[in-house]
Structure formats: structure tokens, C-alpha cells
Design a protein around this motif. Sequence first.
Motif, short mmCIF file in Angstrom:
data_model
loop_
_atom_site.label_atom_id
_atom_site.label_comp_id
_atom_site.label_asym_id
_atom_site.label_seq_id
_atom_site.Cartn_x
_atom_site.Cartn_y
_atom_site.Cartn_z
N ALA A 162 0.81 -1.22 0.00
CA ALA A 162 0.00 0.00 0.00
C ALA A 162 0.84 1.26 0.00
O ALA A 162 0.36 2.34 -0.34
CB ALA A 162 -0.94 0.00 1.20
N LYS A 163 2.11 1.16 0.42
CA LYS A 163 3.02 2.31 0.41
C LYS A 163 2.46 3.51 1.17
O LYS A 163 2.44 4.64 0.68
CB LYS A 163 3.34 2.72 -1.04
CG LYS A 163 4.01 1.65 -1.88
CD LYS A 163 5.37 1.26 -1.33
CE LYS A 163 6.03 0.21 -2.21
NZ LYS A 163 7.33 -0.23 -1.66
N MET A 164 1.98 3.25 2.36
CA MET A 164 1.49 4.33 3.21
C MET A 164 1.86 3.99 4.65
O MET A 164 2.08 2.83 4.99
CB MET A 164 -0.03 4.48 3.08
CG MET A 164 -0.81 3.29 3.54
SD MET A 164 -2.60 3.51 3.32
CE MET A 164 -3.20 1.93 3.94
N PRO A 165 1.95 4.98 5.54
CA PRO A 165 2.26 4.70 6.94
C PRO A 165 1.16 3.86 7.58
O PRO A 165 -0.03 4.10 7.37
CB PRO A 165 2.33 6.09 7.59
CG PRO A 165 2.55 7.02 6.45
CD PRO A 165 1.85 6.43 5.28
N ILE A 166 1.57 2.87 8.38
CA ILE A 166 0.62 1.97 9.04
C ILE A 166 1.05 1.77 10.49
O ILE A 166 2.23 1.52 10.77
CB ILE A 166 0.55 0.61 8.32
CG1 ILE A 166 -0.07 0.79 6.93
CG2 ILE A 166 -0.24 -0.40 9.13
CD1 ILE A 166 -0.01 -0.44 6.06
N VAL A 167 0.08 1.90 11.40
CA VAL A 167 0.32 1.65 12.82
C VAL A 167 -0.44 0.39 13.22
O VAL A 167 -1.62 0.24 12.91
CB VAL A 167 -0.14 2.84 13.69
CG1 VAL A 167 -0.03 2.51 15.17
CG2 VAL A 167 0.68 4.08 13.37
N LEU A 168 0.25 -0.51 13.92
CA LEU A 168 -0.36 -1.74 14.42
C LEU A 168 -0.64 -1.61 15.91
O LEU A 168 0.20 -1.12 16.67
CB LEU A 168 0.57 -2.94 14.17
CG LEU A 168 1.04 -3.18 12.74
CD1 LEU A 168 1.94 -4.41 12.69
CD2 LEU A 168 -0.14 -3.34 11.79
#
Length: 350
Positions: A144-150
Motif C-alpha cells: 500500500a506504500k502508506m504509513p501503518i500503525v499496528l
Amino acid sequence: MMKRITIRDVSERAGVSTAAVSYVLNGREGKVSPDTILKVRRAAEELNYIPDFSARSLANNKSKLIGVVIPQTEERKQLLLQNPFYSELICGIEARLRQSGYHMILSGVDKGEGYIDTSMQRNLDGAIIMGIYQESFYEDLKKAKMPIVLIDSYVYDSHFHVVGIDDELGGYLATKHFIDNGHTNIALVTGMIRKDGVVEKRFLGYKRALKEAGLFYHPDHVFEHSVTYEYGQEAARLIVTKYPEITAVFATSDLMAMGVLQGLRDEGKEVPEHVSVIGFDDISIARMCTPPLTTIMQDTVSRGIAAAERLLLAIENGSSDHPAEPAIMPLKLIERESVRNLSMNSDPIL
């Protein structure tokens, strides 16, 4: 159908250029005179102008949309409605995003389903993912090439930011509190124990406290199924009918703990007189139930805020790679009225 009011309409009404209108409506008022600002605002109000966010998104390649995903771990379960933990977490996320002008799109992901299609179709600026998924899901997310927080994840990968808690410590603190109060036959009521999942960590903390105290670990004292109120009730019935030696129950979520409380009452047992109970999360209703629930507190709303802030910072920095170290939020035991101290009274209650 009514004609949509555009920036051009506002500029004609105000008698100024469309560029001047754009500056005012996008908060760049330093580029125009106070008189122009007044004219534009008056014209926009008279025309009932509504900003076109989709057009703005195309112009600056920012949608101001954040995807938030909750796990669908049970068939047809609406976790957001059934488990207050998710509601409180999302309250923190939404409030912080809104403060910075972002909007949230909430969705669930079924088992085996990907997320990249949704993120691309919506042109999301970032995403917050709760829970544990299959490895293929995380591989899909990287595209997705976007920032992701888990959140609630023990996947440590250079593509993802993580906001978590020390779940093993939480399980240990709950079990040790029972032991410190004289309990030796302690049950665990929990969701499915999966490798490297939140539940497994709390289970390992439970086992560590038993081992440290020299107590035998009874596999039969672990009741493992779904994270639901109903399973808490069912587990309580099993405990009363088949394992009367059990005097304490650690439930790995407050929702399950509430079910345990009711299940014990259904079987004629009182808490904490006959069986003590500790939950996990400290959701708002934990202090309102009867008796008020002793639990492991994670500040769920603050955790949501922290996840949103981590994501906003990543978006501002313009890169999804090389995230900072995982943010580990604090835990503490909240003592209320659901645990009996057996050490203070050796006489059993029949």
C-alpha cells in the motif's frame, strides 16, 4: 438538482480572483489583505459554499482519510458493538485525527481478506490496524506504500509502527495478585491462544506467576474459546460444576470477566466470597458492575490517541519506512472488590 457552489462562484460574488479565494479558504490568509479576507468569507457565507474535499485531495494528493481496521475474529461478530474495548480505543483515535483535520473510515477485515484494494480505492493517507492477522495480510499491507500503525500486534517489521502494551506483564500481575491473596487454584478464561498473539502473552504471564510461586500448572484450569461475554458465562458454569477446587479466575478481557461474574451468579456462587475474579482492560463499565471489577488497566483511550499521533507524525514526515521503536503503554493493577484475601480467613465458605 441544485447547482454546486464553486470557488469561481465565490470569487465572482466577492469581486476577487479565484487564487485569493483559495488562499482564504485554505488558511493561507497571509497572502491576501484583510479586506479581501472579509469579502471572501462574506461571499462564502452568503452562497453557503461547501468545500470540495475530493478536489482538494486531487490537488495535493492528500485525502485526509485514515483507515481503521478492527479484526473479525468470530463469525458475524460485531466487535465494535459487543466489546467496549474497541469503542473506547476508537474514541481516542477519532478524536485525535479530527483535531488534525483528518477523517476516519472504519472497517473490518474477514479471515483471509486483504486490505490493499480498500486503501487504494479510497486513497487513504494511512491506516491503523488492530489485532493479529495471517502473514499474507501483512505482506499485502506493505504494497500500500502508506504509513501503518499496528495495535495489539507482535509483528515487528520495518514497514510498520507499533503501539502496544506488555501483555505478558499484565497476565503476570493479575495472577500474582491472586497468589499474594492466598489463592493457589487459579483458572484462566481466555480467547484462542495463538502464537505471538496478545492472548498467548497474557497466558505466558499467568504461567510465569504460577511457576515463580512454586504452584503446579493445571492445563485443565485453562478455558480457551472466544473473547465474548457468553463464553465467560459458559466457562464459569464449567468451573463450578467440574472444578470446585478453583477459587480464582483471571479472564483475559473485562468482557469475558463480566460473563464469568454472571455465570457464577447463575450457579449460586458469590464474588468474591466463593470465587474471586480479575479482568483485563479496565473498560468504563468495569467499575460499574457488581461487585466492581479488579482488573489490569491499560488506558485504552490514551492508547488510541497515541496510535493516531504516531500515524500523523509518519504522514507529516512523508515516509512509511524506518519507523521508530514500538511505543509500549503502561499497565497497572486496579484493585476493586472482586478479589477475596484467603490469607485473612482460613475458614472456607460453603
